[in-house]
Design a protein around this motif. Structure first.
Motif, PDB file in Angstrom:
ATOM      1  N   LEU A  48      25.034  22.738  71.851  1.00  0.00           N
ATOM      2  CA  LEU A  48      25.573  22.907  70.909  1.00  0.00           C
ATOM      3  C   LEU A  48      27.094  24.162  71.155  1.00  0.00           C
ATOM      4  O   LEU A  48      27.038  25.270  71.171  1.00  0.00           O
ATOM      5  N   GLY A  49      28.529  23.690  70.232  1.00  0.00           N
ATOM      6  CA  GLY A  49      29.414  25.129  70.186  1.00  0.00           C
ATOM      7  C   GLY A  49      29.358  25.843  69.650  1.00  0.00           C
ATOM      8  O   GLY A  49      28.421  26.073  68.289  1.00  0.00           O
ATOM      9  N   LYS A  50      29.448  27.205  69.395  1.00  0.00           N
ATOM     10  CA  LYS A  50      30.244  28.142  68.160  1.00  0.00           C
ATOM     11  C   LYS A  50      29.988  28.147  67.752  1.00  0.00           C
ATOM     12  O   LYS A  50      31.200  26.958  67.259  1.00  0.00           O
ATOM     13  N   ASN A  51      30.144  28.526  66.122  1.00  0.00           N
ATOM     14  CA  ASN A  51      30.012  27.795  64.801  1.00  0.00           C
ATOM     15  C   ASN A  51      31.565  28.778  64.623  1.00  0.00           C
ATOM     16  O   ASN A  51      32.055  30.279  64.820  1.00  0.00           O
ATOM     17  N   GLY A  52      32.382  28.524  64.222  1.00  0.00           N
ATOM     18  CA  GLY A  52      33.814  28.787  64.266  1.00  0.00           C
ATOM     19  C   GLY A  52      33.871  29.542  63.121  1.00  0.00           C
ATOM     20  O   GLY A  52      33.101  29.618  62.050  1.00  0.00           O
ATOM     21  N   PRO A  53      35.019  30.621  62.367  1.00  0.00           N
ATOM     22  CA  PRO A  53      35.094  31.152  61.287  1.00  0.00           C
ATOM     23  C   PRO A  53      35.214  30.420  60.154  1.00  0.00           C
ATOM     24  O   PRO A  53      35.615  29.888  59.438  1.00  0.00           O
ATOM     25  N   PRO A  54      34.467  31.591  58.932  1.00  0.00           N
ATOM     26  CA  PRO A  54      35.129  30.419  57.633  1.00  0.00           C
ATOM     27  C   PRO A  54      35.944  30.339  57.654  1.00  0.00           C
ATOM     28  O   PRO A  54      36.416  31.445  56.824  1.00  0.00           O
ATOM     29  N   GLY A  55      36.518  29.482  56.367  1.00  0.00           N
ATOM     30  CA  GLY A  55      37.720  28.671  55.754  1.00  0.00           C
ATOM     31  C   GLY A  55      37.970  30.155  54.509  1.00  0.00           C
ATOM     32  O   GLY A  55      37.200  29.930  54.305  1.00  0.00           O
ATOM     33  N   LEU A  56      38.977  30.622  54.449  1.00  0.00           N
ATOM     34  CA  LEU A  56      39.232  31.383  53.120  1.00  0.00           C
ATOM     35  C   LEU A  56      39.132  30.530  52.151  1.00  0.00           C
ATOM     36  O   LEU A  56      39.291  29.259  51.061  1.00  0.00           O
ATOM     37  N   SER A  57      38.578  30.828  50.784  1.00  0.00           N
ATOM     38  CA  SER A  57      38.708  30.546  49.372  1.00  0.00           C
ATOM     39  C   SER A  57      39.547  30.340  49.147  1.00  0.00           C
ATOM     40  O   SER A  57      40.848  31.825  48.684  1.00  0.00           O
ATOM     41  N   GLY A  58      39.781  29.014  48.450  1.00  0.00           N
ATOM     42  CA  GLY A  58      40.729  29.254  47.154  1.00  0.00           C
ATOM     43  C   GLY A  58      40.731  29.951  45.955  1.00  0.00           C
ATOM     44  O   GLY A  58      40.326  30.545  45.364  1.00  0.00           O
ATOM     45  N   VAL A  59      42.392  30.169  45.836  1.00  0.00           N
ATOM     46  CA  VAL A  59      42.650  31.057  44.519  1.00  0.00           C
ATOM     47  C   VAL A  59      42.106  30.344  43.306  1.00  0.00           C
ATOM     48  O   VAL A  59      42.946  29.123  42.873  1.00  0.00           O
ATOM     49  N   PRO A  60      41.476  30.611  41.812  1.00  0.00           N
ATOM     50  CA  PRO A  60      41.221  29.544  41.325  1.00  0.00           C
ATOM     51  C   PRO A  60      42.382  29.783  40.148  1.00  0.00           C
ATOM     52  O   PRO A  60      43.210  30.659  39.704  1.00  0.00           O
ATOM     53  N   GLY A  61      42.453  28.401  39.799  1.00  0.00           N
ATOM     54  CA  GLY A  61      43.351  27.921  38.556  1.00  0.00           C
ATOM     55  C   GLY A  61      43.862  28.595  37.283  1.00  0.00           C
ATOM     56  O   GLY A  61      41.924  28.881  37.024  1.00  0.00           O
ATOM     57  N   GLU A  62      44.413  28.524  36.834  1.00  0.00           N
ATOM     58  CA  GLU A  62      44.092  29.045  35.105  1.00  0.00           C
ATOM     59  C   GLU A  62      43.390  28.470  34.595  1.00  0.00           C
ATOM     60  O   GLU A  62      43.972  27.104  34.043  1.00  0.00           O
ATOM     61  N   PRO A  63      43.510  28.800  33.723  1.00  0.00           N
ATOM     62  CA  PRO A  63      42.142  27.147  32.293  1.00  0.00           C
ATOM     63  C   PRO A  63      43.470  27.057  31.139  1.00  0.00           C
ATOM     64  O   PRO A  63      44.787  27.748  31.131  1.00  0.00           O
ATOM     65  N   GLY A  64      43.572  25.199  31.244  1.00  0.00           N
ATOM     66  CA  GLY A  64      43.940  24.781  30.714  1.00  0.00           C
ATOM     67  C   GLY A  64      43.770  25.092  29.126  1.00  0.00           C
ATOM     68  O   GLY A  64      43.370  25.444  27.953  1.00  0.00           O
ATOM     69  N   PHE A  65      45.222  25.052  28.357  1.00  0.00           N
ATOM     70  CA  PHE A  65      45.411  25.195  26.806  1.00  0.00           C
ATOM     71  C   PHE A  65      44.526  24.472  25.791  1.00  0.00           C
ATOM     72  O   PHE A  65      44.488  22.904  26.921  1.00  0.00           O
ATOM     73  N   LYS A  66      43.857  24.573  25.201  1.00  0.00           N
ATOM     74  CA  LYS A  66      43.291  24.235  23.617  1.00  0.00           C
ATOM     75  C   LYS A  66      43.525  22.872  23.461  1.00  0.00           C
ATOM     76  O   LYS A  66      44.993  23.864  22.539  1.00  0.00           O
ATOM     77  N   GLY A  67      43.994  22.007  23.219  1.00  0.00           N
ATOM     78  CA  GLY A  67      44.385  20.317  22.661  1.00  0.00           C
ATOM     79  C   GLY A  67      43.512  20.964  20.961  1.00  0.00           C
ATOM     80  O   GLY A  67      42.838  21.710  19.994  1.00  0.00           O
ATOM     81  N   GLU A  68      45.127  20.595  20.045  1.00  0.00           N
ATOM     82  CA  GLU A  68      45.336  21.112  18.228  1.00  0.00           C
ATOM     83  C   GLU A  68      43.521  19.228  17.649  1.00  0.00           C
ATOM     84  O   GLU A  68      44.233  18.765  18.700  1.00  0.00           O
ATOM     85  N   ILE A  69      43.239  19.887  17.058  1.00  0.00           N
ATOM     86  CA  ILE A  69      42.402  19.292  16.268  1.00  0.00           C
ATOM     87  C   ILE A  69      42.889  17.806  15.825  1.00  0.00           C
ATOM     88  O   ILE A  69      43.886  18.376  14.559  1.00  0.00           O
ATOM     89  N   GLY A  70      42.922  17.221  15.464  1.00  0.00           N
ATOM     90  CA  GLY A  70      43.402  15.890  14.799  1.00  0.00           C
ATOM     91  C   GLY A  70      43.665  15.779  13.683  1.00  0.00           C
ATOM     92  O   GLY A  70      42.234  15.935  12.803  1.00  0.00           O
ATOM     93  N   PRO A  71      44.243  15.102  12.515  1.00  0.00           N
ATOM     94  CA  PRO A  71      43.903  15.014  10.866  1.00  0.00           C
ATOM     95  C   PRO A  71      42.312  14.258  10.919  1.00  0.00           C
ATOM     96  O   PRO A  71      42.556  13.226  12.113  1.00  0.00           O
ATOM     97  N   THR A  72      41.761  14.390  10.504  1.00  0.00           N
ATOM     98  CA  THR A  72      40.590  13.764   9.740  1.00  0.00           C
ATOM     99  C   THR A  72      40.582  12.486   9.601  1.00  0.00           C
ATOM    100  O   THR A  72      41.747  12.248   7.769  1.00  0.00           O
TER     101      THR A  72
END
Length: 280
Positions: A48-72
């Motif tokens: 077995l070959g040697k384990n490679g170095p861990p990859g870089l973690s991704g940047v978390p994305g920004e939370p999306g906007f909450k949609g408006e409540i529709g009329p009843t």
């Protein structure tokens, strides 16, 4: 020596042939493809070959906007009432119960009949006591008692109050007739009733009130003699009223002594009520 010479010449010829720039039209043609050889044995598993170095973690994305409540949405119309379902099947017949105990109904009927008989006798006894012994008269709302004791008007009024009632007030023609019959049956000619005169004006005009301080309005039974004298001013003490056995009223001196009639309201708690508090 000749053997070496031959080898030399032999190799020289090969060299000449392969080193010549000209293409030989009589070059050798490769032979037909041979049969596939047998598969070789599987080699050993490599390390077995040697384990490679861990990859870089991704940047978390920004939370999306909450949609408006529709009329009843509007409520839909109420559906129509469905048709009545078919009649269900009759249920199974229940288990027959155990026979009840025999009732001796004849004996109970005799007991109830005896109670009814005794109740009837008791009611007749009460009626006898009220009408004969006590001498009471009654209507749906009141009892009336003729007291055979000579009293002045004021004493008679106080005596009725001590018994739990008031001087009797003939406010209707029926009550007036009942009191007049009461006096007549007792063998008397007159008795005090709860009507009294008052001075109303400076000129001496008379007005009359009942024992409960209400004024005479709808009914009066003055005799003809009293009607003829009604325009005269009354004497000082001649402002009380006596009821005659004929059913007419007369003015009388309040200091005169005579028998009188008391009235008592029937108790509401007892329905039709009981006799007055005191009839002695």
């Amino acid at each position: 020596m000749s053997h070496l010479l031959r080898l030399f010449l032999y190799f020289s010829g090969f060299y000449f042939i392969f080193a010549s720039p000209e293409v030989c039209t009589n070059s050798l043609i490769p032979g037909a493809k041979g049969d596939q050889g047998e598969a070789g044995e599987q080699g050993e598993e490599g390390k077995l070959g040697k384990n490679g170095p861990p990859g870089l973690s991704g940047v978390p994305g920004e939370p999306g906007f909450k949609g408006e409540i529709g009329p009843t949405g509007k409520m839909g119309p109420i559906g129509e009432k469905g048709d009545k379902g078919p009649k269900g099947f009759n249920g199974a017949v229940g288990v027959k119960g155990k026979a009840g105990a025999t009732c001796d109904c004849g004996r109970y009927r005799k007991v109830v009949g005896k109670l009814d008989e005794n109740l009837g006798k008791l009611m007749n006894t009460v009626k006898f006591v009220k009408n004969v012994v006590l001498g009471l008269k009654e209507t749906e709302e009141k009892y009336y008692l003729l007291v055979k004791e000579s009293k002045t008007f004021r004493e008679a009024s106080m005596n009725c109050k001590l018994r739990g009632g008031t001087l009797a007030m003939p406010k209707t023609s029926n009550i007036n007739s009942l009191m007049a019959d009461y006096i007549n049956q007792a063998g008397l000619t007159m008795a005090y009733v709860g009507v009294q005169g008052q001075r109303k004006d400076l000129d001496g005009a008379r007005s009359y009130i009942y024992a409960d301080s209400t004024s005479l309005r709808d009914f009066a039974a003055w005799s003809q003699e009293e009607q003829l004298r009604s325009w005269l001013p009354p004497a000082t003490n001649s402002s009380c009223v006596e009821l005659l056995s004929t059913g007419t009223w007369n003015n009388v001196d309040c200091e005169a002594t005579m028998f009188f009639i008391c009235e008592f309201p029937k108790s509401r708690r007892r329905g039709r009520g009981g006799p007055p508090a005191s009839t002695s």
